[in-house]
Design an enzyme around this catalytic site. Structure first.
Site, PDB file in Angstrom:
ATOM      1  N   HIS A 270       7.140  81.773  56.463  1.00 60.01           N
ATOM      2  CA  HIS A 270       7.851  82.845  57.167  1.00 60.01           C
ATOM      3  C   HIS A 270       8.903  82.297  58.135  1.00 60.01           C
ATOM      4  O   HIS A 270       9.726  83.056  58.623  1.00 60.01           O
ATOM      5  CB  HIS A 270       6.834  83.697  57.935  1.00 60.01           C
ATOM      6  CG  HIS A 270       7.009  85.179  57.765  1.00 60.01           C
ATOM      7  ND1 HIS A 270       7.723  85.759  56.742  1.00 60.01           N
ATOM      8  CD2 HIS A 270       6.545  86.213  58.506  1.00 60.01           C
ATOM      9  CE1 HIS A 270       7.692  87.082  56.867  1.00 60.01           C
ATOM     10  NE2 HIS A 270       6.993  87.374  57.926  1.00 60.01           N
TER      11      HIS A 270
ATOM     12  N   ASN B 220       8.552  90.919  63.119  1.00 64.85           N
ATOM     13  CA  ASN B 220       8.646  92.371  62.902  1.00 64.85           C
ATOM     14  C   ASN B 220       9.521  93.088  63.926  1.00 64.85           C
ATOM     15  O   ASN B 220       9.820  94.260  63.753  1.00 64.85           O
ATOM     16  CB  ASN B 220       7.248  92.987  62.873  1.00 64.85           C
ATOM     17  CG  ASN B 220       6.436  92.469  61.703  1.00 64.85           C
ATOM     18  OD1 ASN B 220       6.918  91.700  60.877  1.00 64.85           O
ATOM     19  ND2 ASN B 220       5.190  92.884  61.633  1.00 64.85           N
TER      20      ASN B 220
END
Length: 192
Positions: A19, A66
């Site tokens: 990520h 996020n």
């Protein structure tokens, strides 16, 4: 001026994970062009410099993936740039093979929560991006566990090549050659 944003998660716990490839590309750009990405501003670590005569700000948002859009929105507003022309986002993609690139001028989030948040904050999905492949999630794997996992030694070598291609693609995009970058890097790279 171009704002180049690499997506990832802050803290040492996430370093080197799938990520965090956006952070890794920003680090590679910083090394190559001697830009220190160490100023804490706009919910991010930023570094100002030049790449081939073009003013750039390299960015590693520190909001966690996020919420990346919070940092991007602040930067776009503060520096008064056109997100559709002067923002470039670099991030991981599980639908691409390890180290492969996919360059786009615009597009949906494709299930990527960081991009989803950026689109929500900018109010547009028209901004250039470089997706860096991290490989497909194995069957029966939890997606979060997979993207927060580390690369194997063989994958790490493929990623290093991918980071080099991504830095070269950035250079082309900054020169106004996004179509050339797409033609060159969107095809499947063969490993030697």
């Amino acid at each position: 001026m171009y704002i180049i944003i690499g997506l990832g998660n802050p803290t040492a716990q996430y370093e080197g994970t799938r990520h965090n490839v956006g952070f890794d590309v920003i680090d590679r750009l910083g090394e190559k062009y001697n830009i220190a990405v160490d100023t804490k501003k706009h919910k991010a670590y930023i570094g100002k410099g030049m790449i081939d005569g073009q003013k750039v700000i390299l960015v590693k948002p520190q909001t966690y993936m996020n919420l990346s859009g919070e940092s991007v929105r602040e930067l776009v507003d503060y520096y008064k740039v056109d997100a559709e022309e002067e923002v470039l986002v670099i991030y991981d993609d599980i639908s691409l093979d390890v180290g492969q690139l996919r360059i786009r001028k615009k597009g949906s989030a494709g299930g990527h929560n960081g991009i989803k948040n950026i689109i929500a904050h900018l109010g547009t999905q028209v901004f250039p991006r470089i997706k860096v492949g991290v490989g497909e999630k194995p069957k029966n794997y939890d997606l979060a566990d997979y993207v927060l996992g580390h690369f194997s030694k063989a994958e790490r070598a493929q990623m290093e090549e991918g980071y080099d291609r991504a830095t070269e693609a950035v250079r082309l995009i900054l020169a106004g050659e996004i179509d050339a970058a797409m033609n060159q890097y969107n095809k499947k790279q063969t490993t030697v």
